[in-house]
Write an enzyme that holds these catalytic residues in place. Structure first.
Site, PDB file in Angstrom:
ATOM      1  N   TYR A  82      17.385  16.079  37.567  1.00  0.00           N
ATOM      2  CA  TYR A  82      15.821  16.657  36.121  1.00  0.00           C
ATOM      3  C   TYR A  82      16.991  16.501  34.955  1.00  0.00           C
ATOM      4  O   TYR A  82      17.926  17.428  34.881  1.00  0.00           O
ATOM      5  CB  TYR A  82      15.529  17.811  36.575  1.00  0.00           C
ATOM      6  CG  TYR A  82      13.697  18.586  37.056  1.00  0.00           C
ATOM      7  CD1 TYR A  82      13.153  17.183  37.140  1.00  0.00           C
ATOM      8  CD2 TYR A  82      14.046  18.997  38.484  1.00  0.00           C
ATOM      9  CE1 TYR A  82      12.190  17.457  37.788  1.00  0.00           C
ATOM     10  CE2 TYR A  82      13.218  19.485  39.193  1.00  0.00           C
ATOM     11  CZ  TYR A  82      11.726  18.810  38.967  1.00  0.00           C
ATOM     12  OH  TYR A  82      10.837  18.838  39.672  1.00  0.00           O
ATOM     13  N   ASN A 127       9.070  21.890  36.421  1.00  0.00           N
ATOM     14  CA  ASN A 127       8.863  23.023  36.433  1.00  0.00           C
ATOM     15  C   ASN A 127      10.248  23.574  36.775  1.00  0.00           C
ATOM     16  O   ASN A 127      10.207  24.362  36.065  1.00  0.00           O
ATOM     17  CB  ASN A 127       8.140  23.119  38.348  1.00  0.00           C
ATOM     18  CG  ASN A 127       7.342  23.513  38.430  1.00  0.00           C
ATOM     19  OD1 ASN A 127       6.620  23.957  38.172  1.00  0.00           O
ATOM     20  ND2 ASN A 127       7.360  24.000  39.323  1.00  0.00           N
ATOM     21  N   ALA A 128      10.510  23.136  38.415  1.00  0.00           N
ATOM     22  CA  ALA A 128      11.674  23.582  38.817  1.00  0.00           C
ATOM     23  C   ALA A 128      12.496  25.813  37.770  1.00  0.00           C
ATOM     24  O   ALA A 128      13.230  25.527  38.271  1.00  0.00           O
ATOM     25  CB  ALA A 128      13.158  22.699  37.814  1.00  0.00           C
ATOM     26  N   GLU A 129      11.551  25.964  38.255  1.00  0.00           N
ATOM     27  CA  GLU A 129      11.265  27.256  38.180  1.00  0.00           C
ATOM     28  C   GLU A 129      12.579  27.961  36.975  1.00  0.00           C
ATOM     29  O   GLU A 129      13.068  28.598  36.405  1.00  0.00           O
ATOM     30  CB  GLU A 129      12.701  28.081  39.627  1.00  0.00           C
ATOM     31  CG  GLU A 129      11.737  28.572  40.800  1.00  0.00           C
ATOM     32  CD  GLU A 129      11.540  26.795  41.378  1.00  0.00           C
ATOM     33  OE1 GLU A 129      10.801  26.361  41.235  1.00  0.00           O
ATOM     34  OE2 GLU A 129      12.438  26.231  41.624  1.00  0.00           O
ATOM     35  N   ASN A 187       5.731  15.226  37.638  1.00  0.00           N
ATOM     36  CA  ASN A 187       6.358  16.285  38.379  1.00  0.00           C
ATOM     37  C   ASN A 187       4.889  16.997  39.471  1.00  0.00           C
ATOM     38  O   ASN A 187       4.199  17.562  38.704  1.00  0.00           O
ATOM     39  CB  ASN A 187       7.596  17.150  38.041  1.00  0.00           C
ATOM     40  CG  ASN A 187       8.031  17.767  39.763  1.00  0.00           C
ATOM     41  OD1 ASN A 187       8.795  16.627  40.150  1.00  0.00           O
ATOM     42  ND2 ASN A 187       7.800  18.873  39.447  1.00  0.00           N
ATOM     43  N   GLU A 188       5.378  16.185  39.953  1.00  0.00           N
ATOM     44  CA  GLU A 188       3.967  17.150  41.460  1.00  0.00           C
ATOM     45  C   GLU A 188       2.513  16.845  40.652  1.00  0.00           C
ATOM     46  O   GLU A 188       2.528  18.250  40.203  1.00  0.00           O
ATOM     47  CB  GLU A 188       4.238  18.209  41.795  1.00  0.00           C
ATOM     48  CG  GLU A 188       5.472  18.219  42.830  1.00  0.00           C
ATOM     49  CD  GLU A 188       5.859  19.780  43.428  1.00  0.00           C
ATOM     50  OE1 GLU A 188       6.993  19.826  44.055  1.00  0.00           O
ATOM     51  OE2 GLU A 188       6.415  21.040  42.495  1.00  0.00           O
ATOM     52  N   TYR A 251       8.047  21.858  51.458  1.00  0.00           N
ATOM     53  CA  TYR A 251       9.387  22.770  51.445  1.00  0.00           C
ATOM     54  C   TYR A 251       7.773  24.168  53.147  1.00  0.00           C
ATOM     55  O   TYR A 251       7.307  25.146  53.132  1.00  0.00           O
ATOM     56  CB  TYR A 251       8.469  23.841  50.755  1.00  0.00           C
ATOM     57  CG  TYR A 251       9.554  23.305  49.023  1.00  0.00           C
ATOM     58  CD1 TYR A 251      11.001  23.929  49.027  1.00  0.00           C
ATOM     59  CD2 TYR A 251       8.858  22.465  48.360  1.00  0.00           C
ATOM     60  CE1 TYR A 251      11.310  23.570  47.685  1.00  0.00           C
ATOM     61  CE2 TYR A 251       9.583  21.937  46.916  1.00  0.00           C
ATOM     62  CZ  TYR A 251      10.922  21.884  47.203  1.00  0.00           C
ATOM     63  OH  TYR A 251      11.433  21.724  46.387  1.00  0.00           O
ATOM     64  N   GLU A 287      11.714  16.061  47.193  1.00  0.00           N
ATOM     65  CA  GLU A 287      12.011  17.256  47.581  1.00  0.00           C
ATOM     66  C   GLU A 287      11.711  17.917  48.531  1.00  0.00           C
ATOM     67  O   GLU A 287      10.441  18.036  49.221  1.00  0.00           O
ATOM     68  CB  GLU A 287      11.280  18.403  46.107  1.00  0.00           C
ATOM     69  CG  GLU A 287      11.386  17.812  45.063  1.00  0.00           C
ATOM     70  CD  GLU A 287      10.684  18.926  43.647  1.00  0.00           C
ATOM     71  OE1 GLU A 287      10.773  20.088  44.412  1.00  0.00           O
ATOM     72  OE2 GLU A 287      10.489  18.347  42.838  1.00  0.00           O
ATOM     73  N   TYR A 353      19.416  29.411  45.246  1.00  0.00           N
ATOM     74  CA  TYR A 353      18.410  28.866  45.884  1.00  0.00           C
ATOM     75  C   TYR A 353      18.813  29.111  47.344  1.00  0.00           C
ATOM     76  O   TYR A 353      18.442  28.400  48.280  1.00  0.00           O
ATOM     77  CB  TYR A 353      18.057  27.558  45.632  1.00  0.00           C
ATOM     78  CG  TYR A 353      17.188  26.727  45.777  1.00  0.00           C
ATOM     79  CD1 TYR A 353      16.003  27.539  44.513  1.00  0.00           C
ATOM     80  CD2 TYR A 353      16.714  26.661  46.886  1.00  0.00           C
ATOM     81  CE1 TYR A 353      15.193  26.918  44.664  1.00  0.00           C
ATOM     82  CE2 TYR A 353      15.220  25.804  46.870  1.00  0.00           C
ATOM     83  CZ  TYR A 353      14.556  26.049  45.141  1.00  0.00           C
ATOM     84  OH  TYR A 353      13.044  25.750  45.509  1.00  0.00           O
TER      85      TYR A 353
END
Length: 983
Positions: A82, A127-129, A187-188, A251, A287, A353
């Site tokens: 990213y 996104n990606a927290e 993204n998503e 996930y 992912e 993570y």
């Protein structure tokens, strides 16, 4: 004519089989093509085994190479990256791609040096927290209108970002000699309506257009947000905006840090999904779960045994292979740190993570197990063109076993992926597999699955000229074509292995090691059987083939370092090394094999080069004594760090200063920003006026300090609502007297309190209400009601008992959007007085007026202190010793604590919320050989005061390393300059 046709077909088979492949291209380049089986790079099929890496979360560029070398050594051939707009753009129109970790050209250079391809993911939304999902924080206040649509206001903001970062990505495409092979759009982003005029379709077209304008020619990709929609595939309702390579994120683990029996449920419908929605494309998972994030108040990653278990990659990643996935990217592979104020509110400082590579860059068993899969896919070229022969529970003698059966139509190679049908089962099951081979149907005996274990059983598996494995019940780790063909198997200790070589008579062999090999004859030839013993066994056959039989622990320490810098490694382009903790690389020069690597403990090392001229082994530049084995390898010993004593200084020389002078009524705030706006571009209306959203005044990350004035002694209190993210607390003072606040809640982004002024001293005129707010990040797009636009700061503040505020002022990080510290960037600092004055920076001279108190003394009431100290480290030059800071606080302490190491905010500690209390610092942020400046800010959220009961440096693992972790990091640690203008 028939001869010509035969030769033509033979040539065509070579070109489309193991050699050059012609596939579909995007009309812009043929360097990267694809078909329904796999991606091809420069005409060669490639199993993309990729790991997600976020350079922003490791702000030391030199360490990117450390991570990349570790990924390459553990079987990866690509990274997915990213690029966060927020990290590079402190203000509109400004982009930094030069200072420190903002220099992404170094990222591409290091990836190429390490031998990794790059999948670029620049958003504009990620996104990606990460805070605001990667949107520039200056834009995340409503001014972009309807984000992630074709809204013109949004387009005008993101377009310059994609153009700027896109030009750098374009420069580093494989077409220009760089490592970039794919470029992700957005993204998503779920395609909700299949209408060419729909705003999302137009938006995706805009992104494609701007990337093209930037010079991007490699294929485009996208990542579906789970099996919730079908988006942007050319094979399904393509009305525009579709990408070249469709991808599905997943996930599926459902694991729990506290309950080892929860979750572990495999998804076995990926194959059908890809067949339905991207049938002409290779199956791509941009992912796939490499771990999972933890929230404020949750568990700390080191305690998540189920996520950290090597069982997870063994079962889940092999299941993906069984589903015909040939582009596989693990999120995260290295997580890093949410340093500064870069985190979204859903995570705390650590972004470990539970990834295969720890936040401290240490290799977990999870990564060692992942390596076994990566090295297998690297050499198993027949796996890159298979069809689904079948799947289910009918392939074995035990119906509790589920099988994926893949077949290569050109070579007849078979791949049977086995796991318990109930994937969470812990049973030990022994069974036989009914396999189809070129020699007919064969029942492969004595296969054992020990609970949460999976195996890939191969048939008709070519491992070199005139060398084919008819079948094997032991798993193949890798093979090499050197002076002889070398085949490497692995099993758990005590498990049985059986294999047969195709079209070979009974061979004589010699065994070296603890695994005894026996033979038996059958209709298809000689069958070789053994029970796996501990350690390494070598079997030398009379036809030249060398087989290594490894137990799992030995396989974890087995490496196949390439002798090429290309991510595509042929079986004759690597050597074999067993024993050390890490092998970073190897080369052969003038009869010496030179190996670089790391070792925790002194271990044996075995090296097989297949080169009779190689007589010596160098480990990290030093020749080691070796002996030659009967089968041609060299064996020696490499040193570890077990005898090294790490002596860390005690932190007992602190200076402290008041970091909340603003709570005093006579504090001069005349230079602060006046809050005088009566309207906001934010779609969410304030609860009171004036607008007190911090972003509307140019302050985005970190602590904010507000000062509101009012007149009258009859005011009885104030109703204040603050929104700064989950777990963010705040406190208020009237005329220097504590009035209340909120300690924050992990489940609440906004908290309210009715402040009572009873018993507090008020004046007829010019009373001052000071509100100090913590901050845990901007929301991501999915958070209601308005995602990234959910405002930060005070949502509303009104007086009770009569009267209104006469004025408000705000102070945040020094300089606001000016980015006065471009190396550390726009999200490193907040608005505490000590931060604004630069007390956390190297070179700051603490005045004599500072007290000699420490964080262990703390504050007795609702106050704040900024503590500073310096210390020196002198670690051995050849050591990698991750260093962290362990904090602790008495039970019931409610406070906001920040940790700064050499100017970097590398810890946000909320003792009343948790879970994190140990904060690691990478080399470059900390100086392993030199002086360090450590600062801790602490302010109490209640009038009970606050203190720490533990502040100590700790060492993680110790490793003798061939990597230079003790460089001069001065350029990453700019020092103190006068900041008095930001008081």
């Amino acid at each position: 004519m028939r001869i010509f046709s035969f030769l033509f077909l033979l040539l065509l088979g070579i070109l489309t089989g193991q050699g050059l492949v012609s596939g579909t291209d995007n009309g812009k380049t043929t360097d990267v093509t694809w078909d329904k089986y796999s991606l091809s790079v420069k005409g060669q099929r490639l199993f993309v085994f990729s790991g997600e890496f976020h350079y922003q979360r490791l702000p030391v560029p030199e360490l990117w190479l450390d991570v990349f070398q570790k990924l390459r050594a553990n079987g990866f051939n690509a990274i997915s990256v990213y690029f966060f707009w927020s990290f590079h753009s402190a203000s509109e129109g400004e982009f930094d791609f030069e200072n420190g970790a903002h220099d992404i050209q170094r990222l591409f250079d290091y990836a190429k040096e390490a031998g990794l391809y790059v999948i670029a993911r620049a958003g504009p939304y990620c996104n990606a927290e990460t805070s605001a999902g990667g949107f520039a924080l200056w834009a995340a206040n409503g001014q972009m209108g309807n984000e992630r649509t074709s809204d013109e206001a949004y387009y005008e903001k993101w377009r310059p970002w994609i153009l700027e970062v896109g030009k750098i990505i374009a420069k580093n495409q494989i077409t220009n000699g760089g490592p970039v092979i794919l470029n992700q759009h957005e993204n998503e982003l779920t395609e909700t309506t299949y209408d060419p005029n729909h705003t999302l379709v137009v938006y995706m077209k805009q992104i494609a257009q701007v990337f093209e304008e930037a010079g991007i020619v490699v294929p485009s990709s996208h990542n579906e947000k789970g099996m919730r929609g079908v988006s942007w595939s050319t094979d399904y309702h393509n009305v525009g905006g579709a990408v070249n390579i469709y991808g599905l994120d997943s996930y599926p683990g459902g694991l729990s840090c506290t309950n080892p029996n929860s979750g572990f449920r495999l998804v076995r419908t990926y194959y059908q999904w890809f067949q339905n929605y991207s049938s002409t494309q290779p199956s791509y998972m941009p992912e796939f779960e490499g771990g999972w994030f933890q929230p404020w108040g949750g568990s700390f990653y080191d305690t998540c045994a189920t996520e950290l278990s090597p069982e997870f990659p063994d079962v889940y990643y092999k299941n993906n292979i069984g589903s015909r996935v040939t582009l596989h990217s693990i999120y995260m592979t290295y997580g890093g740190t949410n340093w500064g104020h870069s985190a979204a509110p859903v995570v705390y400082t650590s972004y470990d993570y539970a990834a295969p590579l720890r936040e401290t860059r240490e290799i977990r068993d999870k990564l060692k197990q992942t390596k076994l899969i990566g090295l297998f896919t690297r050499v198993s070229t027949d796996l890159l063109k298979t069809y689904m022969e079948g799947n289910g529970t009918g392939y074995t003698s035990d119906s509790s076993i589920y099988t994926w059966s893949l077949r290569n139509p050109d070579t007849n190679a078979g791949f049977y992926v086995l796991a318990h049908s109930t994937s969470s089962a812990r049973d030990v099951t022994t069974f036989s597999l009914n396999a189809t081979t070129s020699a007919g149907a064969i029942s492969i005996p004595d296969i054992e699955l020990n609970g949460r274990q999976s195996k890939i059983i191969v048939t008709d598996y070519n491992f070199g000229t005139n060398s084919t494995l008819l079948f094997s019940s032991a798993e193949v780790l890798t093979y090499a074509n050197l002076d002889v063909n070398v085949l490497v198997f692995y099993l758990n200790v005590g498990q049985k292995g059986t294999f047969a070589l195709k079209d070979e008579p009974k061979l004589a062999f010699q065994t070296y090691g603890n695994s005894n090999v026996t033979t038996s004859e059958s209709s298809y030839g000689t069958q070789y059987s053994y029970t796996q013993g501990e350690g390494v066994t070598a079997v030398k056959f009379s036809n030249g083939v060398l087989a290594y039989l490894l137990d799992k622990e030995s396989a974890w320490n087995f490496f196949a370092p390439p002798t090429t810098s290309s991510p595509q490694v042929a079986p004759n382009e690597h050597i074999l090394v067993q024993g050390p903790y890490l092998v970073r690389g190897a080369s052969i020069n003038h009869g010496t094999v030179e190996i670089t690597g790391d070792n925790a403990n002194t271990t044996s090392i075995e090296v097989y080069t297949g080169n009779s001229q190689v007589k010596k082994v160098k480990w990290n530049g030093k020749t080691i004594e070796t002996r030659k084995t009967a089968y041609g390898s060299l064996i020696g010993t490499v040193p570890g760090a077990e005898d090294v004593k790490i002596r860390l200084p005690s932190l007992d020389s602190w200076k402290a200063q008041d970091t909340l002078p603003e709570i005093q009524p006579d504090y001069d705030d005349s230079t602060w920003t006046v809050c005088n706006k009566t309207t906001s571009v934010n779609a969410i209306a304030p609860l009171s006026l004036p607008v007190l959203y911090s972003g509307d005044y140019g302050y985005h990350a970190g602590t904010k300090v507000y000062r509101g004035r009012f007149d009258g002694r009859n005011v009885t209190g104030a109703n204040v609502t603050v929104q700064n993210g989950a777990a963010a607390g705040w406190a208020a003072w009237v005329n220097g007297q504590y009035a209340g606040g909120s300690a924050g809640s992990p489940s609440l982004a906004a908290t309210s309190a009715v402040l009572t002024f009873n018993g507090l001293s008020l004046k007829d005129r010019d009373n001052v209400l000071t509100v100090v707010t913590d901050y845990t990040g901007h929301d991501q797009n999915s958070v209601r009601p308005k995602g990234t636009q959910n405002p930060r700061g005070i949502l509303g503040a009104t007086l009770t008992g009569g009267g209104n505020f006469t004025s408000w002022r705000i102070q945040g990080n020094a300089g606001g959007e000016k980015n006065i510290d471009p190396v550390r960037g726009p999200m490193n600092e907040g608005g505490l007085y000590g931060e604004r004055m630069g007390w956390h920076l190297p070179g700051y001279k603490v005045p004599k007026s500072a007290s000699k108190s420490s964080p262990l003394d703390g504050v007795s009431g609702a106050e704040g202190r900024f503590y500073t100290t310096t210390f020196k480290l002198k670690l051995d030059k050849d050591l990698d010793v991750p260093i962290g800071l362990q904090l602790g606080a008495p039970e019931g302490t409610k406070a906001v604590v920040q940790v700064f190491m050499n100017g970097y905010q590398f810890g946000h500690y909320l003792p009343h919320t948790g879970p994190q209390s140990l904060f690691p610092f990478p080399p470059g942020v900390i100086n392993n050989r030199g002086e360090n400046t450590l600062a801790i800010s602490m302010w109490a959220l209640t009038d009970a005061g606050a203190k720490l009961d533990k502040v100590e440096l700790v060492a993680y693992g110790k490793y003798r390393s061939g990597f230079d972790f003790n460089q001069d990091w001065g350029y990453l640690q700019p020092g103190w300059k006068d900041r008095s203008q930001y008081a």
